[in-house]
Motif scaffolding. Structure first.
Motif, PDB file in Angstrom:
ATOM      1  N   LEU A   1       0.830  -1.206   0.000  1.00 14.46           N
ATOM      2  CA  LEU A   1       0.000   0.000   0.000  1.00 14.46           C
ATOM      3  C   LEU A   1       0.866   1.258   0.000  1.00 14.46           C
ATOM      4  CD1 LEU A   1      -2.793   1.297   0.125  1.00 14.46           C
ATOM      5  CD2 LEU A   1      -2.747   1.022   2.613  1.00 14.46           C
ATOM      6  N   ALA A   2       1.957   1.228   0.758  1.00 21.08           N
ATOM      7  CA  ALA A   2       2.858   2.377   0.796  1.00 21.08           C
ATOM      8  C   ALA A   2       3.488   2.644  -0.567  1.00 21.08           C
ATOM      9  CB  ALA A   2       3.944   2.147   1.846  1.00 21.08           C
ATOM     10  N   LEU A   3       3.743   1.579  -1.335  1.00 26.88           N
ATOM     11  CA  LEU A   3       4.386   1.715  -2.645  1.00 26.88           C
ATOM     12  C   LEU A   3       3.397   1.926  -3.792  1.00 26.88           C
ATOM     13  CD1 LEU A   3       6.961  -1.227  -2.337  1.00 26.88           C
ATOM     14  CD2 LEU A   3       7.441   1.215  -2.071  1.00 26.88           C
ATOM     15  N   ALA A   4       2.121   1.643  -3.554  1.00 27.85           N
ATOM     16  CA  ALA A   4       1.131   1.605  -4.628  1.00 27.85           C
ATOM     17  C   ALA A   4       0.991   2.948  -5.342  1.00 27.85           C
ATOM     18  CB  ALA A   4      -0.220   1.176  -4.070  1.00 27.85           C
TER      19      ALA A   4
ATOM     20  N   TYR B   1     -10.489  -1.211  -2.731  1.00 27.00           N
ATOM     21  CA  TYR B   1     -10.580   0.146  -2.204  1.00 27.00           C
ATOM     22  C   TYR B   1      -9.841   1.124  -3.117  1.00 27.00           C
ATOM     23  CZ  TYR B   1     -12.469  -1.052   2.451  1.00 27.00           C
ATOM     24  OH  TYR B   1     -13.268  -1.464   3.490  1.00 27.00           O
ATOM     25  N   ARG B   2     -10.264   2.371  -3.085  1.00 26.27           N
ATOM     26  CA  ARG B   2      -9.491   3.426  -3.729  1.00 26.27           C
ATOM     27  C   ARG B   2      -8.222   3.658  -2.911  1.00 26.27           C
ATOM     28  NH1 ARG B   2      -9.944   8.876  -2.995  1.00 26.27           N
ATOM     29  NH2 ARG B   2     -11.927   8.587  -1.909  1.00 26.27           N
ATOM     30  N   THR B   3      -7.085   3.703  -3.590  1.00 22.12           N
ATOM     31  CA  THR B   3      -5.796   3.743  -2.900  1.00 22.12           C
ATOM     32  C   THR B   3      -5.660   4.975  -2.011  1.00 22.12           C
ATOM     33  OG1 THR B   3      -4.807   2.590  -4.780  1.00 22.12           O
ATOM     34  CG2 THR B   3      -3.303   3.622  -3.228  1.00 22.12           C
ATOM     35  N   ALA B   4      -5.997   6.132  -2.532  1.00 21.65           N
ATOM     36  CA  ALA B   4      -5.866   7.359  -1.742  1.00 21.65           C
ATOM     37  C   ALA B   4      -6.759   7.305  -0.502  1.00 21.65           C
ATOM     38  CB  ALA B   4      -6.207   8.572  -2.595  1.00 21.65           C
ATOM     39  N   PHE B   5      -7.944   6.735  -0.666  1.00 16.22           N
ATOM     40  CA  PHE B   5      -8.853   6.584   0.475  1.00 16.22           C
ATOM     41  C   PHE B   5      -8.210   5.721   1.565  1.00 16.22           C
ATOM     42  CE2 PHE B   5     -11.952   3.738   2.494  1.00 16.22           C
ATOM     43  CZ  PHE B   5     -12.700   4.665   3.214  1.00 16.22           C
ATOM     44  N   LEU B   6      -7.617   4.589   1.160  1.00 15.94           N
ATOM     45  CA  LEU B   6      -6.967   3.711   2.142  1.00 15.94           C
ATOM     46  C   LEU B   6      -5.824   4.427   2.853  1.00 15.94           C
ATOM     47  CD1 LEU B   6      -6.660   0.147   0.548  1.00 15.94           C
ATOM     48  CD2 LEU B   6      -8.107   0.850   2.455  1.00 15.94           C
ATOM     49  N   LYS B   7      -5.014   5.130   2.077  1.00 13.03           N
ATOM     50  CA  LYS B   7      -3.866   5.813   2.682  1.00 13.03           C
ATOM     51  C   LYS B   7      -4.305   6.887   3.670  1.00 13.03           C
ATOM     52  CE  LYS B   7      -0.521   4.829  -0.980  1.00 13.03           C
ATOM     53  NZ  LYS B   7       0.465   5.354  -1.953  1.00 13.03           N
TER      54      LYS B   7
ATOM     55  N   ARG C   1     -13.854   6.550 -13.347  1.00  9.12           N
ATOM     56  CA  ARG C   1     -14.580   6.679 -12.086  1.00  9.12           C
ATOM     57  C   ARG C   1     -13.783   7.532 -11.109  1.00  9.12           C
ATOM     58  NH1 ARG C   1     -19.949   4.726 -11.994  1.00  9.12           N
ATOM     59  NH2 ARG C   1     -20.062   2.798 -13.182  1.00  9.12           N
ATOM     60  N   GLU C   2     -14.383   8.603 -10.637  1.00  7.94           N
ATOM     61  CA  GLU C   2     -13.695   9.483  -9.684  1.00  7.94           C
ATOM     62  C   GLU C   2     -14.366   9.475  -8.312  1.00  7.94           C
ATOM     63  OE1 GLU C   2     -10.949  10.945 -10.444  1.00  7.94           O
ATOM     64  OE2 GLU C   2     -10.944  10.568 -12.604  1.00  7.94           O
ATOM     65  N   ASP C   3     -15.477   8.763  -8.208  1.00  8.94           N
ATOM     66  CA  ASP C   3     -16.323   8.949  -7.031  1.00  8.94           C
ATOM     67  C   ASP C   3     -16.458   7.704  -6.162  1.00  8.94           C
ATOM     68  OD1 ASP C   3     -17.620   7.538  -8.976  1.00  8.94           O
ATOM     69  OD2 ASP C   3     -19.485   8.684  -8.898  1.00  8.94           O
ATOM     70  N   LEU C   4     -15.543   6.744  -6.297  1.00  9.22           N
ATOM     71  CA  LEU C   4     -15.686   5.484  -5.570  1.00  9.22           C
ATOM     72  C   LEU C   4     -14.677   5.380  -4.433  1.00  9.22           C
ATOM     73  CD1 LEU C   4     -15.992   3.062  -8.626  1.00  9.22           C
ATOM     74  CD2 LEU C   4     -17.847   4.169  -7.355  1.00  9.22           C
ATOM     75  N   ASP C   5     -15.146   4.910  -3.295  1.00  3.45           N
ATOM     76  CA  ASP C   5     -14.242   4.528  -2.204  1.00  3.45           C
ATOM     77  C   ASP C   5     -14.060   3.018  -2.176  1.00  3.45           C
ATOM     78  OD1 ASP C   5     -14.022   7.180  -1.265  1.00  3.45           O
ATOM     79  OD2 ASP C   5     -15.890   6.971  -0.133  1.00  3.45           O
ATOM     80  N   LEU C   6     -15.142   2.301  -2.509  1.00  2.29           N
ATOM     81  CA  LEU C   6     -15.157   0.847  -2.390  1.00  2.29           C
ATOM     82  C   LEU C   6     -15.866   0.240  -3.590  1.00  2.29           C
ATOM     83  CD1 LEU C   6     -14.927  -1.845  -0.728  1.00  2.29           C
ATOM     84  CD2 LEU C   6     -17.106  -1.203   0.349  1.00  2.29           C
TER      85      LEU C   6
ATOM     86  N   GLY D   1      -1.273   2.863  -8.189  1.00  8.22           N
ATOM     87  CA  GLY D   1      -2.548   2.713  -8.870  1.00  8.22           C
ATOM     88  C   GLY D   1      -3.650   3.507  -8.190  1.00  8.22           C
ATOM     89  N   LYS D   2      -4.664   3.857  -8.951  1.00  9.68           N
ATOM     90  CA  LYS D   2      -5.794   4.607  -8.388  1.00  9.68           C
ATOM     91  C   LYS D   2      -6.579   3.737  -7.402  1.00  9.68           C
ATOM     92  CE  LYS D   2      -9.821   7.328  -9.742  1.00  9.68           C
ATOM     93  NZ  LYS D   2     -10.645   7.808 -10.876  1.00  9.68           N
ATOM     94  N   TYR D   3      -6.663   2.444  -7.709  1.00 11.61           N
ATOM     95  CA  TYR D   3      -7.350   1.501  -6.830  1.00 11.61           C
ATOM     96  C   TYR D   3      -6.357   0.461  -6.330  1.00 11.61           C
ATOM     97  CZ  TYR D   3     -11.600   3.680  -8.504  1.00 11.61           C
ATOM     98  OH  TYR D   3     -12.571   4.602  -8.795  1.00 11.61           O
ATOM     99  N   PHE D   4      -6.739  -0.242  -5.273  1.00 11.27           N
ATOM    100  CA  PHE D   4      -5.823  -1.175  -4.610  1.00 11.27           C
ATOM    101  C   PHE D   4      -6.581  -2.448  -4.257  1.00 11.27           C
ATOM    102  CE2 PHE D   4      -3.690  -2.908  -0.824  1.00 11.27           C
ATOM    103  CZ  PHE D   4      -2.355  -2.871  -1.206  1.00 11.27           C
ATOM    104  N   LYS D   5      -6.026  -3.574  -4.693  1.00  5.00           N
ATOM    105  CA  LYS D   5      -6.650  -4.861  -4.382  1.00  5.00           C
ATOM    106  C   LYS D   5      -5.577  -5.866  -3.988  1.00  5.00           C
ATOM    107  CE  LYS D   5     -10.061  -8.244  -5.928  1.00  5.00           C
ATOM    108  NZ  LYS D   5     -10.900  -7.978  -4.741  1.00  5.00           N
TER     109      LYS D   5
END
Length: 335
Positions: free
Chosen positions: A77-80, A164-170, A109-114, A82-86
């Motif tokens: 996650l720290a290195l990611a 999850y959206r990567t920025a949201f997770l961070k 898509r700009e409006d998703l958290d999950l 991508g816009k999304y993270f799985k």
């Protein structure tokens, strides 16, 4: 920016990791694949380096001292980028056509958290079983928790079903437990309460392979690691004040309640099924810690329809834990 980062955490995964990574490479340049070699003793590291060399714009091989699956997810996650993270476990794989559809849905898509997708229990010796969420979330529609419905007892969000959206997770500053199994319950539950926009896609993307004797979900293995279930449950327990959330958003409350209930049930069942002197002491301390962390929430789960019987004293509680495990296994076949 890549569209999505896939985190593939590997420990002695040489026998099966290439199948996993190959299934992700179907996404081409839209994807970033971070392979974490978590101090492996076999050829995992060499395979990761080769895959990076063969796919230099897609695959990144990272070698670290052993810190467990949670440490690998945290590092990824720290290195990611991508816009999304799985997260994709190294012995699992994604279905190629579903992955193409999935990536097409994420573009723009700009409006998703999950993002929630169905997943498959993929067995070596019997017919696969698909877990679907069409009764819970509106299909192909961006929604909020106010639009969701009850989950059935066997349904809950897993690492297989969420992106999850990567920025949201961070932004959540997750403290993923290291060298601890079953930490995926924390990875799902901790950020879930902050989610605003959700998209459910009604097809099976993730194939969760069941059958290896050393898998963490195998009964003998899980009983040997029951303290990890307990540790993760106690970390999760105080994160969300469920009573306060119930007043604010009853439907969000029901989803979070169900996720916390499953996490507790897993911990309680394995602790009680172990049923030796040490595990009985751990069970007692677990109850005491829950009371300290949130007394009102502890009482609610103590008398919860699903959890309550596992709290019963002595023989009755142990008996109910074994019965619930047996029935759950009949329904879901999780190992």
């Amino acid at each position: 920016m890549k569209l999505i980062t896939f985190a593939v955490c590997c420990y002695n995964s040489a026998a099966y990791m290439e199948k996993c990574v190959s299934s992700l490479l179907v996404g081409g340049e839209d994807v970033e694949i971070i392979i974490i070699d978590d101090g492996s003793k076999d050829a995992t590291g060499e395979i990761a380096d080769r895959l990076e060399k063969e796919n230099p714009t897609i695959v990144r091989a990272v070698h670290q001292e052993n810190s467990g699956h949670g440490g690998g997810v945290d590092h990824s996650l720290a290195l990611a980028t991508g816009k999304y993270f799985k997260v994709v476990d190294s012995d699992d794989f994604l279905e190629p056509e579903a992955l193409k559809k999935f990536l097409a849905e994420l573009k723009g898509r700009e409006d998703l958290d999950l993002v929630v997708t169905d997943y498959v229990y993929h067995y070596e010796d019997r017919k696969d079983k698909t877990i679907r969420y069409g009764n819970v979330f509106p299909v192909n529609t961006v929604c909020t928790f106010k639009d969701v419905h009850h989950m059935k007892a066997y349904q809950y969000l897993t690492i297989h079903s969420v992106t999850y959206r990567t920025a949201f997770l961070k932004e959540q500053n997750l403290q993923i437990p290291k060298k601890t199994f079953y930490e995926d319950n924390y990875f799902i539950y901790a950020p879930l309460g902050k989610v605003e926009k959700i998209l459910y896609l009604p097809y099976a993307l993730y194939f969760y392979s069941i059958g290896r004797p050393d898998q963490s979900v195998q009964k003998k293995v899980a009983l040997g690691r029951y303290k990890d279930y307990v540790r993760v449950a106690l970390i999760c327990f105080p994160i969300h004040d469920l009573a306060a959330i119930k007043k604010e958003n009853p439907r969000k409350y029901r989803i979070l309640l169900h996720q916390m209930r499953i996490t507790l049930i897993e911990a309680l069942i394995h602790c009680r099924m172990k049923n030796d002197r040490e595990s009985r002491l751990v069970f007692k301390k677990m109850k005491e810690e829950m009371k300290k962390l949130n007394p009102r929430q502890y009482r609610a789960f103590r008398w919860d329809f699903y959890c309550g019987s596992i709290f019963w004293p002595s023989f009755l509680g142990v008996m109910m834990a074994n019965i619930i495990y047996f029935v759950s296994h009949l329904v879901v076949r999780f190992n």
